[in-house]
Design an enzyme around this catalytic site. Structure first.
Site, mmCIF file in Angstrom:
data_model
loop_
_atom_site.group_PDB
_atom_site.id
_atom_site.type_symbol
_atom_site.label_atom_id
_atom_site.label_comp_id
_atom_site.label_asym_id
_atom_site.label_seq_id
_atom_site.Cartn_x
_atom_site.Cartn_y
_atom_site.Cartn_z
ATOM 1 N N ARG A 50 0.858 -1.185 0.000
ATOM 2 C CA ARG A 50 0.000 0.000 0.000
ATOM 3 C C ARG A 50 0.897 1.239 0.000
ATOM 4 O O ARG A 50 1.253 1.762 1.062
ATOM 5 C CB ARG A 50 -0.916 -0.003 1.221
ATOM 6 C CG ARG A 50 -1.948 -1.132 1.179
ATOM 7 C CD ARG A 50 -2.786 -1.176 2.432
ATOM 8 N NE ARG A 50 -2.022 -1.653 3.576
ATOM 9 C CZ ARG A 50 -2.547 -1.841 4.791
ATOM 10 N NH1 ARG A 50 -3.824 -1.570 5.004
ATOM 11 N NH2 ARG A 50 -1.801 -2.281 5.781
ATOM 12 N N ASP A 52 2.142 5.047 -0.313
ATOM 13 C CA ASP A 52 1.555 6.287 0.183
ATOM 14 C C ASP A 52 1.324 7.276 -0.954
ATOM 15 O O ASP A 52 1.755 7.059 -2.093
ATOM 16 C CB ASP A 52 2.470 6.918 1.229
ATOM 17 C CG ASP A 52 2.552 6.098 2.511
ATOM 18 O OD1 ASP A 52 1.575 5.377 2.809
ATOM 19 O OD2 ASP A 52 3.583 6.176 3.204
ATOM 20 N N TYR A 111 12.574 -1.382 -2.663
ATOM 21 C CA TYR A 111 12.263 0.014 -2.955
ATOM 22 C C TYR A 111 13.525 0.741 -3.396
ATOM 23 O O TYR A 111 14.631 0.431 -2.931
ATOM 24 C CB TYR A 111 11.708 0.721 -1.707
ATOM 25 C CG TYR A 111 10.245 0.482 -1.447
ATOM 26 C CD1 TYR A 111 9.274 1.352 -1.949
ATOM 27 C CD2 TYR A 111 9.820 -0.606 -0.686
ATOM 28 C CE1 TYR A 111 7.927 1.138 -1.698
ATOM 29 C CE2 TYR A 111 8.470 -0.831 -0.434
ATOM 30 C CZ TYR A 111 7.533 0.049 -0.938
ATOM 31 O OH TYR A 111 6.193 -0.163 -0.698
ATOM 32 N N ARG A 198 10.724 5.963 3.739
ATOM 33 C CA ARG A 198 10.925 7.412 3.747
ATOM 34 C C ARG A 198 11.512 7.891 5.072
ATOM 35 O O ARG A 198 12.319 8.822 5.109
ATOM 36 C CB ARG A 198 9.604 8.107 3.448
ATOM 37 C CG ARG A 198 9.122 7.858 2.007
ATOM 38 C CD ARG A 198 7.655 8.174 1.835
ATOM 39 N NE ARG A 198 7.380 9.573 2.094
ATOM 40 C CZ ARG A 198 6.148 10.054 2.248
ATOM 41 N NH1 ARG A 198 5.101 9.248 2.212
ATOM 42 N NH2 ARG A 198 5.969 11.344 2.467
#
Length: 251
Positions: A50, A52, A111, A198
């Site tokens: 999911r 952001d 990522y 992040r």
């Protein structure tokens, strides 16, 4: 009902993240609307993760169930691509086992976070503008600590429904990708918490700026307190790059 895996990618800027939510356009809701039109039946999808608001995906995998077998998956792909708009691209739809799960069966996720120490008018909306003085060597030394870490509470978004903050990171490193100041942080783990990448990048940047020592980075992790970690980095430079399964390949 037969189950299908969908391989797609998307640019995150126009969407309020992956997950459907009231009064906001998401990737999930856009795809579900398109599938409903193409299959002529309301169809729910489940994604591998999911992302952001603003976060991109080079590779996302999602599954859905169809009331009947899809005779021509390529025709469905073409139909979806004609509806979802230019910020989503669907590449393939393949039938899988009825109990296959895009989220729970994934064994790893990778990522990428892109940064550039040179100002560019062309890619500023796709990467983070980093200061020239950033110490990437120190950031990589701090990143090695992530490989020894299990509890990532310090990098987890507060007030979520996570049952555990345990993750196992197998790769975490900044790589120089060109001679013009381009860098990418690559991180792979079995799972990620909301906002985790992040927050990790933001805390590593504090190390690179000299605001936090490598030992200080370790203490941030040990604190198990989100308030002790660095700021959450902008989402536009983050990409879900790859999702792996023991039985499925998007290639």
């Amino acid at each position: 009902m037969p189950r299908y895996f969908m391989h797609l990618s998307y640019r995150g800027a126009p969407f309020h993240g992956w997950q459907s939510q009231p009064n906001a356009i998401s990737v999930q809701s856009t795809l579900e609307d398109a599938l409903g039109k193409v299959l002529r039946c309301p169809t729910k999808i489940v994604g591998a993760g999911r992302t952001d608001t603003g976060v991109n995906a080079r590779m996302m995998v999602a599954h859905f169930d169809s009331e009947t077998a899809i005779a021509d998956p390529e025709a469905v792909v073409r139909g979806l691509n004609s509806i979802v708009g230019r910020d989503i691209a669907v590449y393939s739809i393949r039938q899988v086992a009825d109990d296959a799960h895009a989220r729970f069966d994934a064994t790893s996720r990778t990522y990428h976070y892109y940064a550039s120490t040179e100002k560019t008018p062309f890619f500023h909306h796709l990467c983070w503008q980093a200061p020239k003085t950033l110490d990437f060597e120190a950031m990589n030394k701090a990143a090695e600590i992530l490989l020894e870490t299990e509890d990532f509470t310090s990098f987890a978004k507060l007030h979520t429904d996570n049952k555990t903050n345990i993750c196992h990171v197998t790769h975490a490193r900044w790589h120089k990708i060109d001679a013009d100041g381009g860098y990418v942080f690559v991180i792979t783990a079995d799972r990620f918490l909301r906002n985790m990448v992040r927050a990790v990048v933001g805390t590593l940047v504090d190390v690179g700026r000299g605001k936090l020592t490598i030992e200080g980075f370790r203490k941030v992790i040990e604190a198990r307190d989100r308030c002790s970690a660095g700021t959450s980095m902008p989402g536009h430079a983050l990409y879900l790059w790859e999702v792996t399964y023991p039985y499925y390949s998007a290639d």
